[in-house]
Design a protein around this motif. Sequence first.
Motif, short mmCIF file in Angstrom:
data_model
loop_
_atom_site.label_atom_id
_atom_site.label_comp_id
_atom_site.label_asym_id
_atom_site.label_seq_id
_atom_site.Cartn_x
_atom_site.Cartn_y
_atom_site.Cartn_z
N GLN A 128 17.79 33.67 31.64
CA GLN A 128 17.09 34.61 32.58
C GLN A 128 17.29 36.09 32.44
O GLN A 128 16.44 36.94 32.32
N LEU A 129 18.45 36.31 31.79
CA LEU A 129 18.96 37.79 31.68
C LEU A 129 18.27 38.08 30.16
O LEU A 129 17.69 39.40 30.13
N LEU A 130 18.18 37.25 29.19
CA LEU A 130 17.14 37.53 28.09
C LEU A 130 15.90 37.88 28.32
O LEU A 130 15.23 38.62 28.02
N LEU A 131 15.25 36.96 29.34
CA LEU A 131 13.94 37.33 29.65
C LEU A 131 13.72 38.77 30.45
O LEU A 131 12.70 39.38 30.00
N ALA A 132 14.76 39.06 31.18
CA ALA A 132 14.67 40.29 31.98
C ALA A 132 14.67 41.37 30.97
O ALA A 132 14.05 42.39 31.14
N ALA A 133 15.60 41.12 30.01
CA ALA A 133 15.79 42.18 28.90
C ALA A 133 14.50 42.52 28.10
O ALA A 133 14.13 43.46 27.90
N PHE A 134 13.85 41.26 27.92
CA PHE A 134 12.69 41.39 27.30
C PHE A 134 11.71 42.06 28.06
O PHE A 134 10.52 42.94 27.52
N ILE A 135 11.45 41.81 29.20
CA ILE A 135 10.37 42.40 30.11
C ILE A 135 10.72 43.86 30.75
O ILE A 135 9.87 44.66 30.27
N PHE A 136 11.94 44.08 30.93
CA PHE A 136 12.28 45.61 31.27
C PHE A 136 12.94 46.21 29.93
O PHE A 136 13.58 47.30 30.42
N ASN B 221 11.73 48.05 27.61
CA ASN B 221 10.97 49.35 27.57
C ASN B 221 11.16 50.31 28.69
O ASN B 221 11.51 51.58 28.50
N THR B 222 11.41 49.71 29.73
CA THR B 222 11.75 50.50 30.84
C THR B 222 13.16 50.99 30.75
O THR B 222 13.41 52.15 31.08
N CYS B 223 14.01 50.28 30.53
CA CYS B 223 15.40 50.69 30.28
C CYS B 223 15.51 51.72 28.99
O CYS B 223 16.30 52.63 29.25
N ARG B 224 14.97 51.54 28.23
CA ARG B 224 14.92 52.54 27.10
C ARG B 224 14.05 53.87 27.62
O ARG B 224 14.86 54.92 27.20
N THR B 225 13.09 53.73 28.35
CA THR B 225 12.76 54.97 29.05
C THR B 225 13.52 55.75 29.73
O THR B 225 13.66 57.02 29.70
N ILE B 226 14.28 55.22 30.57
CA ILE B 226 15.40 55.56 31.48
C ILE B 226 16.44 56.17 30.68
O ILE B 226 16.84 57.38 30.80
N PHE B 227 16.88 55.59 29.58
CA PHE B 227 17.90 56.23 28.88
C PHE B 227 17.46 57.37 28.11
O PHE B 227 18.13 58.52 28.16
N THR C 149 2.33 66.53 35.84
CA THR C 149 3.61 65.70 35.64
C THR C 149 3.50 65.39 34.25
O THR C 149 2.77 64.64 33.80
N PHE C 150 4.63 65.41 33.54
CA PHE C 150 5.05 65.02 32.30
C PHE C 150 6.13 64.19 32.50
O PHE C 150 7.32 64.20 33.08
N PRO C 151 6.08 62.82 31.86
CA PRO C 151 7.25 61.85 31.60
C PRO C 151 8.44 62.56 30.68
O PRO C 151 7.96 63.33 29.62
N ASN C 152 9.58 62.37 31.03
CA ASN C 152 10.54 62.97 30.07
C ASN C 152 10.72 62.40 28.84
O ASN C 152 11.19 63.15 28.06
N SER C 153 10.44 61.22 28.90
CA SER C 153 10.43 60.52 27.45
C SER C 153 9.39 61.07 26.44
O SER C 153 9.60 61.09 25.25
#
Length: 337
Positions: free
Chosen positions: A131-139, A141-147, A193-197
């Motif tokens: 389930q963690l691997l699935l969540a990492a696959f789904i989110f 890109n979001t985690c990368r954007t936040i970073f 509004t601009f995304p910081n990424s």
Amino acid sequence: MEHDSVKQIRSEHEATAAAKKIFHNVARPGSKFIYLEDLMRFMREDEALRTMATFEDAYEHGRISKKSLKNWVLNAYRERKALALTLNDTKTAVNKLHNIINVIVGIIILIIWVVVLEIASSELIALLSSQLLLAAFIFGNTCRTIFESIIFLFVIHPFDVGDRCEINGVQLVVEEMNILTTVFLRNDNMKTTFPNSVLSTTPIGNYYRSPDMIDLIEFAVHVATPVEKIALVKQRIINYIVNRKDHWCADPLIVIKDLDDLSRIKFSLLATHKMNFHDMGERLERRSRLAEEMVNIFKELDIEYRLLPVAVNICNLPNSSRFPSTWTAAESSDKID
């Protein structure tokens, strides 16, 4: 505390009122200006001279006008307000980042606690891992954007709230900073509004952090203008800039830019402001004064641009009794014939 809160300036209206009160307290009764002697009643002579140098046109004329004092107080209020907004937005972003880290740390502690105490079976651990691997696959890109946004906001940090920036050729003022986005205000007060990424990979020019900036003014004279007149124009323009020590650096440059069809000579005037272009209104006002002075110099020295003569050949003139108003002689001769 109540006494200190009364002295705080919370709006531009209060800043203007404070400037008027300061002027009336420092200037002599009935005077329209604050002179060096007035300042020396409250500070030493060297401090009074440094104070005079901070106001527009004060050092040159030896006096501080109401307008100069009001502009200085307003600029000070705007800078302090921008600083307060920057600190507030930074604090908000740090709090959001703190909450995100708390959630991540909580999940890691929970997993370690379950594994150490052997509460969960190997089948449950395998299920949770999948389930963690699935969540990492789904989110992912979001985690990368936040970073990327966190690195841009706290490490690169190319601007603060209130800074005038140039992005993709458009001048924008930073209105609000968040972890994922930054809100800008355009010259017509439209919010963008601009995304910081996205901003992290976009070249950003910052006027507020720039040193003294150079302004360019172009003008042209007729190719038949005497060299002596051109030299006199250059000298008078340079003298005007040099005498305005509060506004311009004493190193202007006037060079020939181009020759246009051998009919006119194009010149470029490069003058360095004693400011950057963060305050665009002040920059345009100084540039306008310089341009008006140049127009006056051109008029006084009778500098003008004339079009080249154009040869007109009339091959056929239709028979008509109507003549232009300036052809009175031709019309009268036809009547005599």
